[in-house]
Write an enzyme that holds these catalytic residues in place. Structure first.
Site, short mmCIF file in Angstrom:
data_model
loop_
_atom_site.label_atom_id
_atom_site.label_comp_id
_atom_site.label_asym_id
_atom_site.label_seq_id
_atom_site.Cartn_x
_atom_site.Cartn_y
_atom_site.Cartn_z
CD GLU A 1 5.30 -13.89 -19.89
OE1 GLU A 1 4.12 -13.57 -20.05
OE2 GLU A 1 5.72 -14.38 -18.83
CE LYS B 1 0.43 -8.58 -13.38
NZ LYS B 1 1.51 -9.59 -13.50
CG ASN C 1 2.20 0.41 3.49
OD1 ASN C 1 1.01 0.68 3.57
ND2 ASN C 1 3.02 0.98 2.63
N GLY C 2 2.10 -3.59 5.57
CA GLY C 2 2.70 -4.80 6.14
C GLY C 2 1.61 -5.69 6.72
CD GLU D 1 6.59 -18.88 -14.86
OE1 GLU D 1 5.68 -19.44 -15.50
OE2 GLU D 1 6.58 -17.67 -14.61
CG HIS E 1 10.06 -40.51 -26.96
ND1 HIS E 1 10.14 -41.85 -27.31
CD2 HIS E 1 10.38 -40.46 -25.64
CE1 HIS E 1 10.46 -42.57 -26.25
NE2 HIS E 1 10.62 -41.75 -25.23
CB CYS F 1 -0.86 0.01 1.24
SG CYS F 1 -1.57 -1.58 1.64
CD1 TRP G 1 -2.14 -5.52 -1.88
CD2 TRP G 1 -2.89 -4.83 -3.87
NE1 TRP G 1 -2.07 -6.58 -2.75
CE2 TRP G 1 -2.52 -6.19 -3.97
CE3 TRP G 1 -3.39 -4.19 -5.00
CZ2 TRP G 1 -2.64 -6.91 -5.15
CZ3 TRP G 1 -3.49 -4.91 -6.17
CH2 TRP G 1 -3.13 -6.25 -6.24
C1 F6R Z 1 2.80 -14.94 -17.47
C2 F6R Z 1 1.56 -14.49 -16.88
C3 F6R Z 1 0.30 -15.17 -17.29
C4 F6R Z 1 -0.63 -15.36 -16.08
C5 F6R Z 1 -1.99 -15.92 -16.56
C6 F6R Z 1 -2.91 -16.16 -15.40
O1 F6R Z 1 3.88 -14.19 -17.00
O2 F6R Z 1 1.53 -13.58 -16.09
O3 F6R Z 1 0.56 -16.39 -17.90
O4 F6R Z 1 -0.02 -16.22 -15.18
O5 F6R Z 1 -2.59 -15.02 -17.45
O6 F6R Z 1 -3.16 -15.00 -14.69
P1 F6R Z 1 -3.73 -15.02 -13.23
O7 F6R Z 1 -2.71 -15.65 -12.36
O8 F6R Z 1 -3.97 -13.57 -12.88
O9 F6R Z 1 -5.00 -15.81 -13.25
#
Ligand code: F6R
Length: 612
Positions: A491, A607, A102-103, A484, A507, A2, A76
């Site tokens: 990306e 995002k 915050n915390g 990952e 394979h 926050c 937040w």
């Molecule tokens: C990759 C990334 C995405 C999210 C995916 C799910 O860096 O950020 O692959 O992991 O869109 O998003 P959430 O976790 O918000 O459901």
């Protein structure tokens, strides 16, 4: 997390507080509030859910609040849903104290119970309100603002940056810090506190960073800083010459890098409140032992990186609970006519809590009678609201599109669930359980050690950023980790990359390996290390350039076969993906940097994916 701003001076405080908060908006928040001490010696407090503009309009840009000492906060949510009652500042029952924080106060539940028994009434669901109420409780005994703060700080456990007003002391504010950033700003006849230097740039660039355990008293005339024993100390001043955009990123060139470096703190927030006396205690989970025993199927459902957390989780949960765990892509799960009923537990993982595919899968599972346990970062998000049970990751706002600290904290929470379930089911060996708990507690420090070696990765990336294709290979947990690592690379750097289970290469995929192909060989897990060495030899023989990742104790063995070796500290296999992901995040980051990519906002990505 926050945003915190505080002001003491000769000017009206509220417009300055609102302006400071507006400079912290980029961090994300769900509600905001301000409080000032009026000339009549009362605290005037205003707060509102939603955008800062709502609060701004409500108090006419701050003109409605009369007072030259004040605190402001953008929240937040961590404890309690986002609404105006739970937003900060929080007041003590008699209105004498106002607190922004915050915390996380880890022992708030126990203090709250104690204060309720003393007849104190609470208004909010937050951990922060206990600080305000406890202050009043101690102040009623000693009538000394500073001493009361000292007593409160000795009583609370956890992480905090605090700004505190006392109506009886209208000329001052007290600030305190432990494990959460807080800085002091020195102006001309006016002084400030802030969680982030961005808030202060128009007012002062002369700042002092508070250290853990320190408190400060701010008046118009100056700021006194005290050590944990409340002895006055001198602090080094810093002159801030960053511009606003650099300041928002805390001096880092990108939010992604800042968030990668925030992982040790984020891990602490996710783990430490949930370990007590050597045991995992999930107070924030409603599931009973009887319910845990009743499930005959466990699913993990998520998208993207959250799905990759699930892939690691499958190995760990199956090992710890000896129950079958199925990991499903949310977008597939909902259309797969899943075999889900009242004896199924569906663990839904989402940073944003708003991913449409994940939400749809949750609803599908719920409609079929499953119990939904969510692992979510954004408090009060749709997934958190619709799940039967939610464990928050406490990663703080994640601004870069590519997730980093959310991934790490999701993984930590899933491991905590695995250990708690394993213990309940009597499936985990007690020695292994205790070792795992000890290592989980060390994880933030181990992550810090990995980050301290980021120069090696930057150097490697400077010479290896132009491959047209990268293969990530590994076995078991290292395979899940590679998923990952590969996603991070594609990306943000736009390089084609694939992740394969090493044993699967022969394979088919091995036909793509030729002279100079980059293979990132993940060999952190001890159990399968020798098999990984064979896979490295196999791809090297076809001309691959091999960047290997292993643990410190296996570095030499790996160096005999791989072209370059990166290491992470040794720990139990269960937790190695949590450490191994950091070099992979950094490698993707530095490659993207070399290629001039828009790292925080990669093309075509959002995002929060709220479309199907
Ligand atoms: C990759 C990334 C995405 C999210 C995916 C799910 O860096 O950020 O692959 O992991 O869109 O998003 P959430 O976790 O918000 O459901």
């Amino acid at each position: 997390m926050c945003g915190i701003v505080g002001f003491v001076g000769a000017r009206q405080a509220a417009p300055i507080l609102l302006d400071g908060l507006s400079r912290l908006e980029y961090r994300g928040y769900d509600s905001a509030g301000v409080a000032v001490v009026t000339p009549q010696g009362e605290i005037d407090l205003r707060k509102a859910k939603g955008r800062l503009q709502v609060l701004n309009d409500m108090v006419h840009g701050g003109a409605d609040l009369d007072g030259c000492v004040g605190i402001g906060h953008t929240r937040w949510a961590t404890h309690g849903v986002p609404n105006s009652t739970n937003s900060h500042p929080h007041m003590s029952e008699d209105g004498r104290f106002a607190v922004i924080h915050n915390g996380i106060i880890e022992n708030y539940a126990e203090i709250k119970e104690y204060l309720i028994r003393q007849g104190i009434h609470f208004r909010s669901e937050t951990d922060t309100e206990v600080v305000a109420q406890l202050l009043e409780f101690y102040y009623n005994k000693c009538h000394d603002f500073f001493r009361s703060v000292g007593r409160v700080l000795r009583r609370i456990k956890g992480a905090y940056a605090l700004g505190i007003l006392c109506a009886d002391c209208p000329d001052r504010m007290i600030a305190a810090r432990k494990d959460t950033p807080l800085l002091l700003g020195f102006g001309d006849g006016e002084n400030f506190i802030a969680s982030d230097v961005t808030a202060l740039l128009p007012y002062t660039r002369d700042v002092v960073y508070m250290d853990d355990g320190e408190t400060a008293i701010l008046t118009r005339e100056g700021i006194e800083v005290f050590d944990p024993l409340q002895q006055p100390i001198e602090k080094e001043h810093h002159h801030i010459d960053w511009d606003v955009s650099a300041a928002e990123k805390g001096g880092y060139p990108h939010f992604m890098l800042k968030e990668i470096f925030e992982q040790p703190d984020a891990l602490s927030r996710a783990i430490s409140p949930r370990i007590r006396d050597g045991r995992v205690v999930l107070d924030d989970m409603k599931l009973t032992a009887e319910q845990i025993r009743s499930f005959d199927r466990i699913y993990i459902v998520a998208c993207g990186s959250s799905y990759h957390v699930g892939m690691v989780g499958k190995y760990n949960l199956e090992h710890l609970t000896r129950r079958n765990v199925e990991v499903c892509l949310a977008s597939e799960f909902r259309y797969s006519d899943p075999i889900v009923d009242a004896r199924s537990l569906v663990i839904v993982i989402s940073q944003s809590g708003e991913t449409l595919d994940t939400l749809a899968a949750l609803r599908e599972a719920k409609a079929r009678g499953a119990y939904i346990l969510a692992i979510v970062n954004v408090v009060g998000s749709s997934v958190a609201r619709e799940a039967d049970d939610t464990l928050y990751t406490f990663a703080g706002p994640e601004i870069a599109v590519a997730t980093t600290k959310a991934y790490s904290t999701q993984l930590a929470v899933l491991n905590l669930i695995g250990l708690a379930f394993g213990e309940t089911l009597g499936a985990v060996d007690p020695t292994e359980y205790h070792e795992a708990v000890t290592e989980l507690e060390r994880l933030p420090e181990l992550a810090r050690q990995v980050l301290s070696r980021c120069d090696d990765i930057q150097e490697y990336a400077a010479a290896n950023f132009n491959h047209s294709s990268v293969f990530y290979i590994g076995r078991n947990l290292d395979y899940a980790l590679g998923l990952e690592g590969s996603l991070k690379m594609k990306e943000i750097s736009y390089i084609h990359s694939e992740s394969y289970a090493s044993g699967e290469l022969k394979h088919g995929t091995i036909s793509l390996i030729e002279d100079g192909t980059l293979v990132v060989a993940l060999g952190t897990c001890g159990r399968l290390f020798d098999k990984m060495i064979s896979n490295v030899i196999e791809v090297k023989a076809r001309g691959a350039e091999v960047l290997a990742l292993t643990t410190e104790s296996r570095r030499d063995a790996m160096a005999r076969v791989a072209s370059t070796v990166l290491t992470v500290p040794d720990t139990i296999d269960l937790l190695l993906p949590n450490l191994g992901v950091i070099p992979l995040q950094l490698y993707a980051y530095y490659v993207a940097l070399q290629r001039g990519c828009d790292i925080d906002k990669p093309r075509n990505l959002a995002k929060s994916v709220t479309v199907e």
